[in-house]
Design an enzyme around this catalytic site. Sequence first.
Site, PDB file in Angstrom:
ATOM      1  N   LEU A  57       0.844  -1.193   0.000  1.00  0.00           N
ATOM      2  CA  LEU A  57       0.000   0.000   0.000  1.00  0.00           C
ATOM      3  C   LEU A  57       0.880   1.243   0.000  1.00  0.00           C
ATOM      4  CD1 LEU A  57      -2.737  -0.895   2.669  1.00  0.00           C
ATOM      5  CD2 LEU A  57      -2.871  -1.172   0.194  1.00  0.00           C
ATOM      6  N   HIS A  58       0.536   2.203  -0.866  1.00  0.00           N
ATOM      7  CA  HIS A  58       1.313   3.442  -0.877  1.00  0.00           C
ATOM      8  C   HIS A  58       0.502   4.659  -1.286  1.00  0.00           C
ATOM      9  CE1 HIS A  58       1.340   2.409  -5.151  1.00  0.00           C
ATOM     10  NE2 HIS A  58       1.617   3.677  -5.387  1.00  0.00           N
ATOM     11  N   ARG A  59      -0.699   4.476  -1.805  1.00  0.00           N
ATOM     12  CA  ARG A  59      -1.432   5.612  -2.356  1.00  0.00           C
ATOM     13  C   ARG A  59      -1.976   6.502  -1.236  1.00  0.00           C
ATOM     14  NH1 ARG A  59      -1.679   5.482  -7.691  1.00  0.00           N
ATOM     15  NH2 ARG A  59      -1.410   3.471  -8.723  1.00  0.00           N
TER      16      ARG A  59
ATOM     17  N   ARG B  39       7.352   6.226   4.058  1.00  0.00           N
ATOM     18  CA  ARG B  39       6.128   7.008   4.287  1.00  0.00           C
ATOM     19  C   ARG B  39       4.972   6.099   4.681  1.00  0.00           C
ATOM     20  NH1 ARG B  39       1.991   8.944   0.908  1.00  0.00           N
ATOM     21  NH2 ARG B  39       2.982   7.963  -0.884  1.00  0.00           N
TER      22      ARG B  39
ATOM     23  N   ASP C  46      -2.738  -1.498  -3.582  1.00  0.00           N
ATOM     24  CA  ASP C  46      -3.357  -0.358  -4.271  1.00  0.00           C
ATOM     25  C   ASP C  46      -2.501   0.067  -5.464  1.00  0.00           C
ATOM     26  OD1 ASP C  46      -1.223   0.933  -3.048  1.00  0.00           O
ATOM     27  OD2 ASP C  46      -2.457   2.135  -1.691  1.00  0.00           O
TER      28      ASP C  46
END
Length: 362
Positions: free
Chosen positions: A204-206, A239, A279
Amino acid sequence: MNARVLHVVGTRPNFVKAAPVVAALRTAGCDQVLVHTGQHYDERMSDIFFRQLGLPEPDTDLGVGSGSHARQTADLLIALEGELSARDPALVIVYGDVNSTLAAALVAAKLGMPVAHVEAGLRSFDMTMPEEINRRLVDQLAELLFVTSPEAVGHLAREGTDAGRVHLVGNPMIDTLLTHLDHFDPAAARAAHGLPEPYGVVTLHRPANVDDPEAAKAAARALTEAARLVDLAVPLHPRGRAALGAAGLDGAPGVHILEPLGYVEFMSLVRGATAVITDSGGVQEETTVLGVPCLTLRTTTERPVTVTHGTNRLVGHRELVPALRKVLDGGQPAPEEGPPLWDGRAGARIAAVVTRWLDHHV
């Protein structure tokens, strides 16, 4: 061929897409320059990908690094203007939909340099996604639009794009996957990270999942519950790790937080997974070809071909656990074949169009 082609890459998905195009143009004898903007800048997220994918050492690494969208894009514009002016290429090739892609296309257009966009025509129709803004603008500026799937041709046609600029070539990301398929070793990857069998993979990164604290909490809750069904390997860049860790994911039973992985290591885990939760657009495509069930934590996808031809299903946070349970019960079978032209020859098709274009325009 004396005409120079300049490739601009900045992130891991760019590297995966560029590798087969660079290789095919090298075979065609094309003069090439590779510019790395440094949008992904640490060793695990950049250098290792160049080594594993066989990409040449970048001719220039601009080292732009991270920042807000405005600051990063501004830094990219300034750095790329000097680089493109000095190199004076006949064609600038950009990849995907990241800020490096937009900045390079805009600088090239302002300098009167033609642009080719690899992975053109994708649309999520979600303008809250920075990538949707980038890809739409780049397609307006590009002279050559290289399309990965038929629906993207339709999107460009509805936007009034001249059909002569559009080329359905297949998916260079799949070229890279098929080239390295024999190097993906799920058993070794599972052992290296102490994972049981079966296991799932999460990426997940969005912003919709990690930037908003409430959304990050909802994602962390859903993943924590999912990990009660199957252990989850979760490679996270800094992040995402900070956001999801603060939301309670770090330390949850059955959740294995990993450092960012190289291409071969990550794809080895994906190949052996019972399910992938993501994602990422690229992961939706890779799981489609590998036949691994994919649950995409998004409300839209710019890659609907992965749903109609592949293993992919869009789910919300509340739908994740029931959908995962269905996968574990064998209720999401793999397709018999992948999307059209996802055959490992996209790089060669792109190179053929580029060399013809250079012969006629330079």
